[in-house]
Design a protein around this motif. Sequence first.
Motif, short mmCIF file in Angstrom:
data_model
loop_
_atom_site.label_atom_id
_atom_site.label_comp_id
_atom_site.label_asym_id
_atom_site.label_seq_id
_atom_site.Cartn_x
_atom_site.Cartn_y
_atom_site.Cartn_z
N LYS A 1 27.00 -37.01 12.03
CA LYS A 1 26.43 -36.53 10.77
C LYS A 1 26.22 -35.02 10.80
CE LYS A 1 24.06 -40.74 9.24
NZ LYS A 1 22.73 -41.36 8.96
N PHE B 1 29.54 -33.45 10.17
CA PHE B 1 29.91 -33.54 8.76
C PHE B 1 29.18 -32.48 7.94
CE2 PHE B 1 30.24 -38.41 9.56
CZ PHE B 1 31.41 -38.22 10.27
N VAL C 1 30.17 -37.46 2.86
CA VAL C 1 29.92 -38.57 3.79
C VAL C 1 29.76 -39.87 3.01
CG1 VAL C 1 28.41 -39.45 5.60
CG2 VAL C 1 28.74 -36.99 5.35
#
Length: 279
Positions: A242, A245, A252
């Motif tokens: 995460k 990203f 996402v």
Amino acid sequence: MPPTSHATWFHVHLVSDSTGETLNTLLKATTARFETAKPLEHVASLVRSHVQLDKVLSRIEQAPGLVMYTIVDAGMRRRLEVKCAELQVPAISVLDPLLNAFADYLGLEQTMRAGGQYELDEDYFRRIAAIDYTLAHDDGQMTWDLESADVVLVGVSRTSKTPTCMYLANRGIKAANVPLVPTSEPPGELFTVRHPLVIGLSASPDRLASIRAKRLMGLAAHQDAESYTDEASVRDEVTRAKRLFTQNGWPVIDVTRRSVEETAARILTLLSARRGGTA
């Protein structure tokens, strides 16, 4: 009346002058709304002659049930409808409402050609090319060629990257996927691409750990299983993914409770927005 927990079995005949995929999809979408409905499917595809139709009508008579059909020929449609009326079973031409609405809105006549969506045209070859590309760029292969992709999916193990890519490929989308592995850095090409839309796939750590454990059991594999399935280790993987990203500004999608079809639908929406309305 409260819903019954018992299954309701019923005969349904899918009669098509093409492959029957449209009918199969619509049947699944419809029965999904009825929790206890269990169809006994009788599939008749590529029905394009009265001789073939005779056999279909005989099967309907032997096992009366709901009939769903996509048939262009007016004479064959009429025969099917008359027989169903005699047997007092519903006969549903599933595309008629859409076709009529399109004809009224566009002011155009319909092309009366069976299986027109399966012609060997530009779209067909585009789908084949997309499937070839996706197979060659699965699981981090050929990362030097990521610029040719329409979509690149990035995620830790078991976030449905491969099945989602294959679904997209069947829609004509060139989809590559790059796995995030704890023991190595992502390929540098992932951070320099300009043409493809890069999307991060994520899922809840507990769900991933469970899926991974079942995967290893199915493969009878136990090497490195502890770090692969340990929830704390998986949580760390998801957190680092995460973070990656976010650092790169990639959209996402959380796939924890999403089917492959739902994930693909979200990706197509993102791709369409990026392209200004055309996916």
